[in-house]
Design an enzyme around this catalytic site. Structure first.
Site, PDB file in Angstrom:
ATOM      1  CB  SER A 106     -35.556  -8.242  -6.759  1.00 22.97           C
ATOM      2  OG  SER A 106     -36.821  -8.068  -7.363  1.00 22.97           O
ATOM      3  CE1 TYR A 157     -33.311 -10.359 -11.495  1.00 24.85           C
ATOM      4  CE2 TYR A 157     -35.630 -10.418 -10.854  1.00 24.85           C
ATOM      5  CZ  TYR A 157     -34.413  -9.763 -10.891  1.00 24.85           C
ATOM      6  OH  TYR A 157     -34.285  -8.520 -10.328  1.00 24.85           O
TER       7      TYR A 157
END
Length: 267
Positions: A147, A160
């Site tokens: 990401s 995360y």
């Protein structure tokens, strides 16, 4: 594995988190390019629907495996099942992942332990299992989906962001180790993408999501696939995401962290 006539010449791609979003779109692209598929997700019903859809459209073999990848035994079970059926994996796509949203002091420990297992441990475990045969046969490809979160700390999604930083670092290091083996490793770092991810994490009302012109999952998957096939190490879909990933190198880390915090807040 349901097999149409003579599939022996086709390569096989294994894709985790294949039931929706980027994973589904990657599966569709691989199928269109004549790859046999092994699709892994915990959503058995959706996998069955995809299998029916793809086998009507494409002349490929397709195997579905319903697994909860937050269980530590799942990677070994997948590997063993494919070995027993003599299915060789030529391309491994570690796409599955999820996030949690909120102050670390207040979020669920169980959710975050499961996230570490799915985003980080499972990816590492599957890579370890399937990489050996790729190196032995002198060819193979691995696509790890990280990401744009990998490039900076992420208050309100601290765990995360950290898992995605691991995926980026691990993939870059592995790509270097594998030079000259015929096996390539690509890590894709998309920005915010249209999917159910934001609703599941509870951040749909954050400034980041409200103000962001999100890329669609199909476009992200196509960019990632092209980068994988070219053997690129890092693929960042979208010009804005590329610029931001480079910019954070030149801004003090504490300032970057404060900016991300403001973007992540709901008000």
């Amino acid at each position: 594995m349901n097999k149409p006539h003579d599939q022996s010449y086709k390569k096989t791609a294994l894709i985790t988190g294949a039931a929706s979003g980027i994973g589904y779109e990657l599966a569709r692209i691989f199928a269109h390019d004549n790859y046999n598929l092994v699709l892994v997700d915990r959503n058995q019903l959706k996998l069955t629907e995809i299998a029916t859809e793809f086998q009507e459209k494409f002349n490929i073999s397709l195997k579905i495996i319903s697994k909860d990848l937050s269980r530590s035994t799942s990677p070994e079970e997948i590997f063993t099942e494919l070995q027993q059926e003599s299915i060789n994996v030529d391309v491994l796509v570690n796409n599955v992942g999820f996030g949690t949203y909120g102050l670390f002091n207040e979020t669920s420990l169980n959710d975050e332990l499961e996230m570490l297992q799915v985003n980080l441990v499972c990816l590492t475990h599957l890579t370890k299992l399937f990489l050996k045969s790729m190196v032995k046969q002198g060819e193979g490809k691995i696509l790890n989906v990280a990401s744009s979160a990998a490039f900076q700390p992420g208050p309100l999604m601290a765990v995360y962001f950290a898992t995605k930083a691991y995926v980026l670092s691990f993939s870059e290091a592995l790509a270097n180790e594998l030079e000259g083996t015929g096996v390539s490793v690509t890590v894709m770092c998309p920005g915010t993408t249209e999917s159910a991810f934001h609703e599941r994490t509870g951040m749909a009302d954050s400034k980041l999501i409200k103000k962001k012109n999100m890329m669609d999952a199909q476009t992200v998957a196509e960019i990632g696939y092209r980068g994988l096939m070219k053997g690129k190490t890092i693929v960042i879909p979208g010009l804005e995401n590329k610029i931001l990933a480079k910019m954070v190198r030149f801004i003090p880390r504490n300032i970057v962290t404060k900016i991300v915090r403001k973007m992540q807040e709901n008000n």
